[in-house]
Design a protein around this motif. Structure first.
Motif, PDB file in Angstrom:
ATOM      1  N   ARG A 339      32.287  -9.318  65.163  1.00  0.00           N
ATOM      2  CA  ARG A 339      30.835  -9.257  65.406  1.00  0.00           C
ATOM      3  C   ARG A 339      30.778  -8.919  67.345  1.00  0.00           C
ATOM      4  NH1 ARG A 339      29.163 -13.997  65.736  1.00  0.00           N
ATOM      5  NH2 ARG A 339      30.827 -15.279  64.645  1.00  0.00           N
ATOM      6  N   MET A 340      31.724  -9.627  67.847  1.00  0.00           N
ATOM      7  CA  MET A 340      31.685  -9.184  69.195  1.00  0.00           C
ATOM      8  C   MET A 340      32.126  -7.619  69.364  1.00  0.00           C
ATOM      9  SD  MET A 340      33.733 -11.189  72.026  1.00  0.00           S
ATOM     10  CE  MET A 340      33.483 -12.659  71.267  1.00  0.00           C
ATOM     11  N   MET A 341      32.944  -7.191  68.592  1.00  0.00           N
ATOM     12  CA  MET A 341      33.508  -5.842  68.828  1.00  0.00           C
ATOM     13  C   MET A 341      32.256  -4.909  68.423  1.00  0.00           C
ATOM     14  SD  MET A 341      33.999  -3.235  66.357  1.00  0.00           S
ATOM     15  CE  MET A 341      34.509  -3.911  64.974  1.00  0.00           C
ATOM     16  N   LEU A 342      31.371  -5.129  67.117  1.00  0.00           N
ATOM     17  CA  LEU A 342      30.096  -4.448  66.944  1.00  0.00           C
ATOM     18  C   LEU A 342      28.999  -4.422  67.989  1.00  0.00           C
ATOM     19  CD1 LEU A 342      29.503  -5.687  63.071  1.00  0.00           C
ATOM     20  CD2 LEU A 342      30.525  -3.445  63.880  1.00  0.00           C
ATOM     21  N   MET A 343      29.002  -5.699  68.736  1.00  0.00           N
ATOM     22  CA  MET A 343      28.067  -5.561  69.610  1.00  0.00           C
ATOM     23  C   MET A 343      28.287  -4.777  70.954  1.00  0.00           C
ATOM     24  SD  MET A 343      25.237  -7.251  70.794  1.00  0.00           S
ATOM     25  CE  MET A 343      24.686  -5.817  71.696  1.00  0.00           C
ATOM     26  N   LEU A 344      29.585  -4.462  71.069  1.00  0.00           N
ATOM     27  CA  LEU A 344      30.046  -3.532  72.073  1.00  0.00           C
ATOM     28  C   LEU A 344      30.373  -2.292  71.494  1.00  0.00           C
ATOM     29  CD1 LEU A 344      32.527  -6.054  73.849  1.00  0.00           C
ATOM     30  CD2 LEU A 344      30.412  -5.281  74.568  1.00  0.00           C
ATOM     31  N   ASN A 345      30.522  -1.816  70.564  1.00  0.00           N
ATOM     32  CA  ASN A 345      31.338  -0.413  70.264  1.00  0.00           C
ATOM     33  C   ASN A 345      30.171   0.356  69.496  1.00  0.00           C
ATOM     34  OD1 ASN A 345      34.041   0.153  71.085  1.00  0.00           O
ATOM     35  ND2 ASN A 345      34.443  -1.957  69.949  1.00  0.00           N
ATOM     36  N   ILE A 346      29.165  -0.359  68.939  1.00  0.00           N
ATOM     37  CA  ILE A 346      28.163   0.415  68.365  1.00  0.00           C
ATOM     38  C   ILE A 346      27.190   1.048  69.557  1.00  0.00           C
ATOM     39  CG2 ILE A 346      25.937   0.266  66.943  1.00  0.00           C
ATOM     40  CD1 ILE A 346      27.156  -1.407  65.051  1.00  0.00           C
ATOM     41  N   PRO A 347      26.764   0.279  70.373  1.00  0.00           N
ATOM     42  CA  PRO A 347      26.055   1.122  71.403  1.00  0.00           C
ATOM     43  C   PRO A 347      26.848   2.127  72.163  1.00  0.00           C
ATOM     44  CG  PRO A 347      25.640  -1.385  71.403  1.00  0.00           C
ATOM     45  CD  PRO A 347      26.699  -1.167  70.571  1.00  0.00           C
ATOM     46  N   ALA A 469      26.915  -8.735  58.537  1.00  0.00           N
ATOM     47  CA  ALA A 469      26.208  -7.782  57.985  1.00  0.00           C
ATOM     48  C   ALA A 469      25.013  -7.979  58.677  1.00  0.00           C
ATOM     49  CB  ALA A 469      25.865  -7.920  56.729  1.00  0.00           C
ATOM     50  N   THR A 470      24.343  -9.150  59.020  1.00  0.00           N
ATOM     51  CA  THR A 470      23.259  -9.259  59.634  1.00  0.00           C
ATOM     52  C   THR A 470      23.365  -9.055  61.333  1.00  0.00           C
ATOM     53  OG1 THR A 470      22.760 -11.326  58.379  1.00  0.00           O
ATOM     54  CG2 THR A 470      21.592 -10.979  60.606  1.00  0.00           C
ATOM     55  N   THR A 471      24.481  -9.241  61.744  1.00  0.00           N
ATOM     56  CA  THR A 471      24.598  -8.811  63.118  1.00  0.00           C
ATOM     57  C   THR A 471      24.793  -7.406  63.260  1.00  0.00           C
ATOM     58  OG1 THR A 471      25.892 -10.853  63.586  1.00  0.00           O
ATOM     59  CG2 THR A 471      26.470  -9.037  65.088  1.00  0.00           C
ATOM     60  N   LYS A 474      21.397  -5.815  63.278  1.00  0.00           N
ATOM     61  CA  LYS A 474      20.592  -5.688  64.367  1.00  0.00           C
ATOM     62  C   LYS A 474      21.038  -4.945  65.559  1.00  0.00           C
ATOM     63  CE  LYS A 474      19.065 -10.728  63.735  1.00  0.00           C
ATOM     64  NZ  LYS A 474      19.203 -12.108  64.057  1.00  0.00           N
ATOM     65  N   ILE A 475      22.348  -4.973  65.443  1.00  0.00           N
ATOM     66  CA  ILE A 475      22.861  -4.072  66.620  1.00  0.00           C
ATOM     67  C   ILE A 475      22.709  -2.592  66.361  1.00  0.00           C
ATOM     68  CG2 ILE A 475      25.253  -3.357  67.774  1.00  0.00           C
ATOM     69  CD1 ILE A 475      26.075  -6.314  67.092  1.00  0.00           C
ATOM     70  N   ALA A 476      22.730  -2.098  65.040  1.00  0.00           N
ATOM     71  CA  ALA A 476      22.507  -0.777  64.802  1.00  0.00           C
ATOM     72  C   ALA A 476      21.006  -0.384  65.070  1.00  0.00           C
ATOM     73  CB  ALA A 476      22.751  -0.325  63.317  1.00  0.00           C
ATOM     74  N   ILE A 521      19.719  -4.335  76.114  1.00  0.00           N
ATOM     75  CA  ILE A 521      19.373  -5.801  76.412  1.00  0.00           C
ATOM     76  C   ILE A 521      18.240  -6.582  75.859  1.00  0.00           C
ATOM     77  CG2 ILE A 521      19.441  -7.585  78.126  1.00  0.00           C
ATOM     78  CD1 ILE A 521      21.456  -5.824  79.613  1.00  0.00           C
ATOM     79  N   LEU A 522      16.754  -5.683  76.282  1.00  0.00           N
ATOM     80  CA  LEU A 522      15.613  -6.263  75.965  1.00  0.00           C
ATOM     81  C   LEU A 522      15.500  -6.209  74.433  1.00  0.00           C
ATOM     82  CD1 LEU A 522      13.487  -4.350  78.563  1.00  0.00           C
ATOM     83  CD2 LEU A 522      14.213  -6.750  78.646  1.00  0.00           C
ATOM     84  N   THR A 523      15.935  -5.100  73.604  1.00  0.00           N
ATOM     85  CA  THR A 523      15.832  -4.973  72.168  1.00  0.00           C
ATOM     86  C   THR A 523      16.834  -6.194  71.440  1.00  0.00           C
ATOM     87  OG1 THR A 523      15.600  -2.681  72.385  1.00  0.00           O
ATOM     88  CG2 THR A 523      16.067  -3.530  70.291  1.00  0.00           C
ATOM     89  N   SER A 524      17.962  -6.338  72.210  1.00  0.00           N
ATOM     90  CA  SER A 524      18.683  -7.430  71.619  1.00  0.00           C
ATOM     91  C   SER A 524      18.010  -8.918  71.781  1.00  0.00           C
ATOM     92  CB  SER A 524      20.215  -7.502  72.520  1.00  0.00           C
ATOM     93  OG  SER A 524      20.802  -6.103  72.152  1.00  0.00           O
ATOM     94  N   ARG A 525      17.469  -8.949  72.908  1.00  0.00           N
ATOM     95  CA  ARG A 525      16.733 -10.341  73.170  1.00  0.00           C
ATOM     96  C   ARG A 525      15.633 -10.590  71.874  1.00  0.00           C
ATOM     97  NH1 ARG A 525      19.974 -13.212  76.283  1.00  0.00           N
ATOM     98  NH2 ARG A 525      20.568 -12.343  78.202  1.00  0.00           N
ATOM     99  N   VAL A 526      15.002  -9.636  71.938  1.00  0.00           N
ATOM    100  CA  VAL A 526      13.767  -9.836  71.068  1.00  0.00           C
ATOM    101  C   VAL A 526      14.323 -10.075  69.365  1.00  0.00           C
ATOM    102  CG1 VAL A 526      12.027  -8.277  69.496  1.00  0.00           C
ATOM    103  CG2 VAL A 526      12.359  -8.119  72.055  1.00  0.00           C
ATOM    104  N   LEU A 527      15.764  -9.319  69.293  1.00  0.00           N
ATOM    105  CA  LEU A 527      16.219  -9.534  67.864  1.00  0.00           C
ATOM    106  C   LEU A 527      17.231 -10.824  67.776  1.00  0.00           C
ATOM    107  CD1 LEU A 527      17.500  -5.843  67.064  1.00  0.00           C
ATOM    108  CD2 LEU A 527      15.399  -6.940  66.172  1.00  0.00           C
TER     109      LEU A 527
END
Length: 545
Positions: A339-347, A469-471, A474-476, A521-527
């Protein structure tokens, strides 16, 4: 504020109830590695800038990339794969159950065995350098002097294999003790030596009758020595003392050597795919090998910062949980890492795709690196970038199998990935040229990661799939919104502030990146992406806020 490293003994022996959560502990260790890796990767960019400035995408640069592919393949496998998969779990087991003295003896045995084994390989490689080079770069023979230069560079750089194998063994011992900073910083010594060589050795090589690029080949050897030297004080401080002893009957050494073969094959898919790319690219004309090389280095920057950092921090914990048969704890660690990897590498992947051209131009376009090289390298980067997620996931998934004592599964999956990549590349290179090689590699990496995670889920009776999958979803979504914002801001800036000067390009790129990160960051906060909160918390801690 300089990052401190966690005290290994306390972390290892503390009861579960007193331990930090897997996510917090992993983020802490990954942040330590990330700081050191950031330093190394920034220096790596300066190194690549130096290469681009002096050699561009020339025949000499193509020859260097091909000659360095073999020892660099071993570096990637040893430093980020085999040592973690084969050595760290065995060393950690000795450390946990029998103490440091026994573990140190195992480390010494491995270092001496690697010197002998790689020494034989290096000697054989030097003797058979010409047929080996012809195997990889047969089309270079059509350009006068290009194949001969590649053979000479190969002979000079092959001893790097022994140096990096020893450096990787040192890295494995320190990582097992939760000493992550200096091992992660050690590649910086390689980059420093290459930069030094570009400005000192390259200009004087013609005086001795050598081509300038030979100076860079010598720089790789200096860098290999530096990677060992920078880790020695930390090992000595932990109590390690080198001994000239080698007993092939040592059970721990035999176990490591037995695992290293399958571990190498299991983790080699990405590197073998790159080797396939290089071989096919040699037939795409002057510059193709270099364009792919520059593009892959840019794509690999976030992998080194995020994927490798997270995986390196997770592997010792995975080994301990597996040794204690704590499958639930393994699931939590793997889930947290993914999950941490997805948060960093997809963006990061979306950012590289949308800003490929300005990134390449700002970093490389000067000296002998022309605008045509910028366009060609950016095109390759766009097709490489989607593979970021797969590359990073493999670095977590494959070592998890070795921690469980399963060396067969990663090997089989790796073989499937290599065959898939080969088939895709042969087809795609015919339709879209060298860019198809980048796309085929990215698809193969994604397939490799998907199959490994699917099989790992079965092996562990679950993998927190719903949460992952949820993470991912959201990140995508957040990354897609970020990508739209980036494209809009970039186009707007080009209209109101056109120009090709370096300062103009740099300000435009920086402004666009800031806008993209702010949107993310703003979108991630909302999600409500909690992984971002954990990452931001650790980042503020290490920046001293």
């Amino acid at each position: 504020m300089k990052p401190s490293e966690p005290a290994a003994p306390a972390a290892v022996t503390s009861p579960a109830t007193d331990s930090p959560s897997p996510s917090a502990s992993l983020a802490h260790s990954a942040a330590v590695i990330g700081v050191a890796t950031m330093t190394s990767r920034v220096l790596g960019l300066v190194r690549d800038q130096s290469l681009a400035f002096f050699f561009g995408a020339s025949n000499a640069m193509d020859a260097f990339y091909v000659a360095f592919r073999i020892p660099n393949l071993m570096r990637d496998l040893f430093a980020e794969g085999t040592m973690s998969a084969a050595f760290v779990p065995t060393f950690t087991r000795r450390l946990t159950t029998e103490g440091r003295d026994v573990a140190w003896r195992l480390g010494t045995q491995l270092i001496n065995a690697l010197i002998v084994i790689t020494g034989v390989l290096v000697l054989a490689g030097i003797i058979f350098a010409e047929p080996l080079t012809r195997l990889f770069a047969r089309d270079f023979g059509e350009v006068p002097g290009k194949l001969e230069l590649t053979v000479d560079l190969t002979r000079v750089m092959l001893p790097f294999l022994t140096l990096v194998a020893v450096a990787a063994a040192c890295m494995g011992m320190l990582n097992s003790l939760h000493r992550f900073f200096m091992p992660a910083l050690s590649p910086a010594m390689f980059n420093v030596s290459m930069i030094f060589s570009a400005f000192t050795l390259v200009p004087i090589m013609p005086r001795f009758g050598f081509q300038p690029i030979v100076g860079m080949a010598l720089g790789t050897l200096i860098g290999g020595l530096g990677q060992i030297a920078i880790q020695c004080p930390a090992l000595y401080q932990q109590g390690y003392r080198y001994r000239q002893t080698l007993d092939y009957k040592d059970p721990g050494l035999r176990e490591i050597l037995r695992l290293m073969g399958p571990a190498t094959l299991g983790l080699a898919a990405v590197q073998i795919n790159l080797l396939v790319n290089m071989i096919l690219a040699t037939g795409q004309g002057t510059g193709a090998v270099s364009w792919l090389g520059y593009a892959f280095r840019l794509m690999y920057l976030p992998i080194g910062l995020f994927g490798v950092s997270i995986a390196t921090a997770a592997i010792p914990d995975l080994a301990r949980h597996a040794a204690r048969e704590e499958l639930a704890a393994m699931r939590r660690t793997i889930s947290s890492g993914l999950r941490m990897m997805l948060m960093l590498n997809i963006p990061a992947a979306v950012g590289l795709i949308t800003l490929a051209s300005p990134i390449v131009a700002v970093i490389f376009e000067r000296g002998n690196f022309m605008p045509t090289d910028t366009a060609a390298t950016a095109a390759a980067l766009v097709f490489y970038a989607p593979g970021l997620i797969g590359y990073s996931a493999i670095k977590i998934a494959a070592p998890s199998f070795y921690a469980l004592g399963d060396s067969r599964t990663p090997v089989l999956v790796s073989m499937v990935s290599v065959l898939t990549n080969l088939g895709l590349n042969i087809v795609l290179v015919q339709s879209i040229g060298y860019r198809g090689l980048a796309l085929g590699t990215a698809i193969a990496a994604g397939l490799n990661a998907f199959i490994l995670l699917l099989l790992l889920r079965r092996r562990l009776d679950g993998l927190d799939t719903a949460r992952i999958a949820t993470t991912f979803t959201k990140i995508a979504l957040a990354s897609a919104i970020m990508g739209i914002a980036v494209v809009g801001v970039e186009n707007w800036l080009l209209e109101i502030w056109p120009g090709t000067g370096l300062l103009t390009q740099l300000v435009r790129l920086f402004t666009t990146i800031v806008a993209g990160v702010t949107t993310l960051i703003l979108t991630s906060r909302v999600l409500r992406l909690h992984e971002l909160d954990e990452i931001m918390k650790r980042l503020r801690t290490y920046l001293g806020f």
